[in-house]
Design an enzyme around this catalytic site. Structure first.
Site, PDB file in Angstrom:
ATOM      1  N   GLU A 185      14.166  -5.892 -11.016  1.00 27.09           N
ATOM      2  CA  GLU A 185      14.947  -6.984 -10.436  1.00 27.09           C
ATOM      3  C   GLU A 185      15.435  -7.889 -11.553  1.00 27.09           C
ATOM      4  OE1 GLU A 185      12.752  -8.915  -7.299  1.00 27.09           O
ATOM      5  OE2 GLU A 185      12.432  -7.036  -6.242  1.00 27.09           O
ATOM      6  N   HIS A 226      16.136 -10.150  -3.171  1.00 29.15           N
ATOM      7  CA  HIS A 226      14.792 -10.747  -3.026  1.00 29.15           C
ATOM      8  C   HIS A 226      14.876 -12.084  -2.273  1.00 29.15           C
ATOM      9  CE1 HIS A 226      10.563 -10.499  -4.891  1.00 29.15           C
ATOM     10  NE2 HIS A 226      10.518 -11.247  -3.816  1.00 29.15           N
ATOM     11  N   ARG A 237       7.418  -5.464  -1.900  1.00 30.21           N
ATOM     12  CA  ARG A 237       7.493  -5.442  -3.358  1.00 30.21           C
ATOM     13  C   ARG A 237       8.211  -4.177  -3.795  1.00 30.21           C
ATOM     14  NH1 ARG A 237       7.234  -9.957  -3.852  1.00 30.21           N
ATOM     15  NH2 ARG A 237       5.542 -11.282  -4.514  1.00 30.21           N
TER      16      ARG A 237
HETATM   17  P1  NAD Z   1      -1.390  -9.845   3.107  1.00 29.63           P
HETATM   18  O1  NAD Z   1      -2.307  -9.816   1.950  1.00 29.63           O
HETATM   19  O2  NAD Z   1      -1.621 -10.824   4.193  1.00 29.63           O
HETATM   20  O3  NAD Z   1      -1.302  -8.383   3.753  1.00 29.63           O
HETATM   21  C1  NAD Z   1      -1.190  -7.202   2.987  1.00 29.63           C
HETATM   22  C2  NAD Z   1      -1.828  -6.073   3.786  1.00 29.63           C
HETATM   23  O4  NAD Z   1      -1.591  -4.853   3.102  1.00 29.63           O
HETATM   24  C3  NAD Z   1      -3.354  -6.224   3.931  1.00 29.63           C
HETATM   25  O5  NAD Z   1      -3.726  -6.195   5.293  1.00 29.63           O
HETATM   26  C4  NAD Z   1      -3.910  -5.018   3.165  1.00 29.63           C
HETATM   27  O6  NAD Z   1      -5.102  -4.516   3.752  1.00 29.63           O
HETATM   28  C5  NAD Z   1      -2.761  -4.033   3.281  1.00 29.63           C
HETATM   29  N1  NAD Z   1      -2.795  -2.974   2.284  1.00 29.63           N
HETATM   30  C6  NAD Z   1      -3.258  -3.013   1.002  1.00 29.63           C
HETATM   31  N2  NAD Z   1      -3.141  -1.795   0.435  1.00 29.63           N
HETATM   32  C7  NAD Z   1      -2.610  -0.974   1.380  1.00 29.63           C
HETATM   33  C8  NAD Z   1      -2.256   0.413   1.394  1.00 29.63           C
HETATM   34  N3  NAD Z   1      -2.464   1.195   0.334  1.00 29.63           N
HETATM   35  N4  NAD Z   1      -1.691   0.909   2.522  1.00 29.63           N
HETATM   36  C9  NAD Z   1      -1.486   0.125   3.619  1.00 29.63           C
HETATM   37  N5  NAD Z   1      -1.843  -1.169   3.677  1.00 29.63           N
HETATM   38  C10 NAD Z   1      -2.381  -1.715   2.565  1.00 29.63           C
HETATM   39  O7  NAD Z   1       0.074 -10.046   2.453  1.00 29.63           O
HETATM   40  P2  NAD Z   1       1.366 -10.645   3.153  1.00 29.63           P
HETATM   41  O8  NAD Z   1       1.380 -12.124   2.963  1.00 29.63           O
HETATM   42  O9  NAD Z   1       1.520 -10.065   4.503  1.00 29.63           O
HETATM   43  O10 NAD Z   1       2.505 -10.076   2.179  1.00 29.63           O
HETATM   44  C11 NAD Z   1       2.870  -8.695   2.220  1.00 29.63           C
HETATM   45  C12 NAD Z   1       3.801  -8.378   1.058  1.00 29.63           C
HETATM   46  O11 NAD Z   1       5.015  -9.131   1.164  1.00 29.63           O
HETATM   47  C13 NAD Z   1       3.224  -8.727  -0.314  1.00 29.63           C
HETATM   48  O12 NAD Z   1       3.557  -7.696  -1.215  1.00 29.63           O
HETATM   49  C14 NAD Z   1       3.984  -9.956  -0.710  1.00 29.63           C
HETATM   50  O13 NAD Z   1       4.059 -10.075  -2.114  1.00 29.63           O
HETATM   51  C15 NAD Z   1       5.336  -9.642  -0.108  1.00 29.63           C
HETATM   52  N6  NAD Z   1       6.224 -10.796   0.038  1.00 29.63           N
HETATM   53  C16 NAD Z   1       7.544 -10.600  -0.250  1.00 29.63           C
HETATM   54  C17 NAD Z   1       8.432 -11.656  -0.126  1.00 29.63           C
HETATM   55  C18 NAD Z   1       9.884 -11.459  -0.451  1.00 29.63           C
HETATM   56  O14 NAD Z   1      10.496 -12.386  -0.930  1.00 29.63           O
HETATM   57  N7  NAD Z   1      10.474 -10.315  -0.167  1.00 29.63           N
HETATM   58  C19 NAD Z   1       7.967 -12.916   0.306  1.00 29.63           C
HETATM   59  C20 NAD Z   1       6.613 -13.063   0.637  1.00 29.63           C
HETATM   60  C21 NAD Z   1       5.743 -11.988   0.504  1.00 29.63           C
END
Ligand code: NAD
Length: 547
Positions: A260, A279, A231
């Site tokens: 964005e 993105h 993000r």
């Molecule tokens: P998830 O919820 O499975 O994992 C997120 C992890 O981050 C969790 O294990 C949580 O404990 C950890 N976390 C929370 N706060 C934290 C901190 N301060 N420091 C370190 N770790 C921390 O999520 P996911 O499905 O793996 O997605 C991860 C990210 O990718 C999300 O932000 C999601 O929105 C993003 N995403 C982006 C795209 C894109 O198009 N670029 C697509 C899908 C997901």
């Protein structure tokens, strides 16, 4: 006839599934509020992606509406509170883009190591400067994965296959033991100091906003390369640009940015060492097909069985029980959210105690299960945001090694019903919250065993401070200096009971009291820090609850 309004464009596989189920379809992408209100009036289900905003007005207009499905993860374009009020289930598709996004992160890692986009630009411009593009191998290098959830784990797995050494930082996972074979958990400082490459996979929350700022970038190995496909806003962009100009950061690949689309005049555009993609994380044919199919399949299943396994707003309950439990479900979610916001460390155990006649017998079983799910979702939300819902929370808690205990008693000494949540953290500390409902209003009636009576709504500042005169006044002054209006003050003194859990601070003679301060408007940045510096304040946290 079951009618589905498809209000954003989705892959044809999803449309086919809905037609094959015999539903009447109204496919109209990109509706603004007024036409949406008209179209939704006849719909039993609405399927959206991220563009169409399903507002409270639209939900009110959907007289037959029973389910809103978001083909994707984030549900911020749906008014969840309005949907819950109307008993409309909201579902999302949380897993369909995980592999695809992880693969983009790996691709960006490679592109950074070999400067592929830059070399491509060079050749296209008529040049052929081979010596300018000497890259670096990734084999044997250290990858630091920040956020070890679904996507972070897949990236780690692929990186191990590429013979990288993999470290992870995720403060919400228990720090003892490895979360994956071949991967060791580190502190953020340890990870920054060791990594040749960093890849970010956390949600954007208060704890991750500008997680990589100037100070943290300076703690990295010189020449680190950074990927952000999570993000925008997690990397502070100006600090990154400065670090690239100084050579501290050798390159960065950003699929996401604070604004964005990226502003035309963003300084990132002028930096050759930065790779920018619009993105694209979820943009593969497979992921888009999967999202459309999964979203459509959810609507089909709901129409046939009434089950919504990816519901984000509630666990399915019979109508009568939902009606009766409504305020307690709300209480449970708010107690969980408060507990999550006050948590000083990762959660090891959640002990729940339900007291009151409504928790007896088989109806009581279902009531307790629904409340348990809402409490767990609230507790996990600071770490996982939209990725956790009451439906997924029990399984997510299990996956994260959180032990859940529960007991029930037919009556409470003081209230018709009482819900108690006790969290034990991995650092050995604990936190206890007791709540009840006065009419339909959720109330916090004890914190760490100290009785009080605080409303669980809006923006709250929660403190543990020395029980001596003037403390609340001092905190109130700090609020006033920042133009924050104090709405409500609830103070619980240890003399009111349960003093054994309120040990005084080192060097303090007074035991610790609890303060719950409700403010109108929002809590400004820096306020919590300022309160923390007040002599006698042992603990302070901000809690944001719906009003
Ligand atoms: P998830 O919820 O499975 O994992 C997120 C992890 O981050 C969790 O294990 C949580 O404990 C950890 N976390 C929370 N706060 C934290 C901190 N301060 N420091 C370190 N770790 C921390 O999520 P996911 O499905 O793996 O997605 C991860 C990210 O990718 C999300 O932000 C999601 O929105 C993003 N995403 C982006 C795209 C894109 O198009 N670029 C697509 C899908 C997901």
């Amino acid at each position: 006839m079951f009618r589905v309004l498809v209000a954003d464009s989705i892959e044809s596989e999803g449309i086919q599934l809905l037609s094959a189920a015999g539903f009447e379809l109204d496919v109209r992408a990109g509706l603004d509020e007024a036409p949406l209100c008209e179209a939704i009036a006849e719909a039993d289900a609405v399927l959206v992606r991220s563009r169409t905003r399903v507002t409270a007005r639209a939900i009110e207009a959907g007289k037959r509406l029973r389910i809103i499905t978001r083909a994707g993860i984030g549900v911020d374009n749906v008014d969840l509170a309005a949907a819950t009020r109307r008993g409309v289930v909201v579902t999302n598709v949380p897993d369909a883009t995980t592999t695809t996004t992880a693969e983009l992160a790996v691709a960006l890692l490679m592109a950074l190591a070999r400067r592929i986009p830059q070399a491509d630009r060079n050749v296209r411009s008529g040049k052929y400067e081979r010596t300018k593009f000497t890259g670096t191998e990734i084999c044997g290098k250290t990858l630091g994965v920040i956020g070890f959830g679904r996507i972070g784990r897949i990236v780690a797995d692929r990186a191990l296959g590429l013979k990288m050494r993999v470290l992870a930082y995720d403060p919400y996972l228990p720090s003892d033991g490895s979360p994956m074979s071949g991967v060791s958990l580190q502190t953020l400082e340890g990870l920054l100091a060791a990594a040749d490459f960093l890849t970010i996979h956390t949600p954007l929350t208060e704890s991750t906003r500008h997680l990589l700022d100037g100070t943290r970038l300076a703690m990295c190995k010189r020449g680190v390369r950074i990927v952000n496909a999570a993000r925008g806003g997690i990397v502070e962009e100006h600090a990154l640009a400065e670090a690239i100009r100084s050579g501290q950061v050798a390159g960065a690949a950003l699929d996401v940015t604070e604004v964005e689309p990226l502003q035309a005049d963003s300084e990132l555009r002028g930096l050759d060492a930065v790779i920018l993609t619009p993105h694209l994380g979820a943009s593969t044919e497979e992921a888009q097909r999967r999202v459309a199919q999964d979203a459509a399949a959810q609507i089909v299943e709901f129409a046939r069985t009434g089950a919504a396994k990816s519901a984000v707003n509630f666990v399915s309950l019979p109508e009568e029980l939902r009606e009766e439990l409504g305020p307690y479900l709300e209480l449970a979610e708010r107690l969980g959210a408060t507990a999550g916001a006050l948590a000083p460390a990762p959660i090891r155990r959640v002990s729940l105690r339900f007291r009151g006649a409504r928790f007896e017998g088989s109806t009581g079983d279902r009531a307790a299960a629904a409340l348990r799910a809402s409490i767990l979702a609230g507790c996990l939300r600071p770490a996982l945001q939209d990725a956790v819902s009451p439906v997924s929370a029990p399984a997510v808690a299990r996956e994260r090694g959180i032990e859940v205990l529960e007991s029930r008693e037919p009556r409470d000494r003081d209230y018709m019903a009482r819900v108690s949540v006790e969290l034990t953290f991995t650092d050995g500390s604990s936190l206890g919250l007791d709540g009840t409902c006065f009419g339909r209003k959720p109330r916090l009636v004890a914190l760490d065993g100290i009785p009080l009576d605080a409303s669980l709504e809006g923006e709250l500042v929660v403190t543990r401070h020395s029980d001596r005169p003037g403390m609340v006044g001092r905190i109130g002054t700090l609020l006033g200096e920042r133009g924050v209006n104090l709405d409500r003050v609830d103070v619980g003194s240890p003399s009111d009971g349960a003093a054994e859990r309120t040990a005084a601070a080192p060097g303090e003679t007074a035991p610790l009291a609890v303060g719950v301060l409700g403010v109108s408007g929002s809590i400004p940045a820096g306020l919590v820090e300022a309160i923390r510096r007040v002599d006698g304040v042992r603990f302070v946290a901000a809690v944001r609850l719906p009003r």
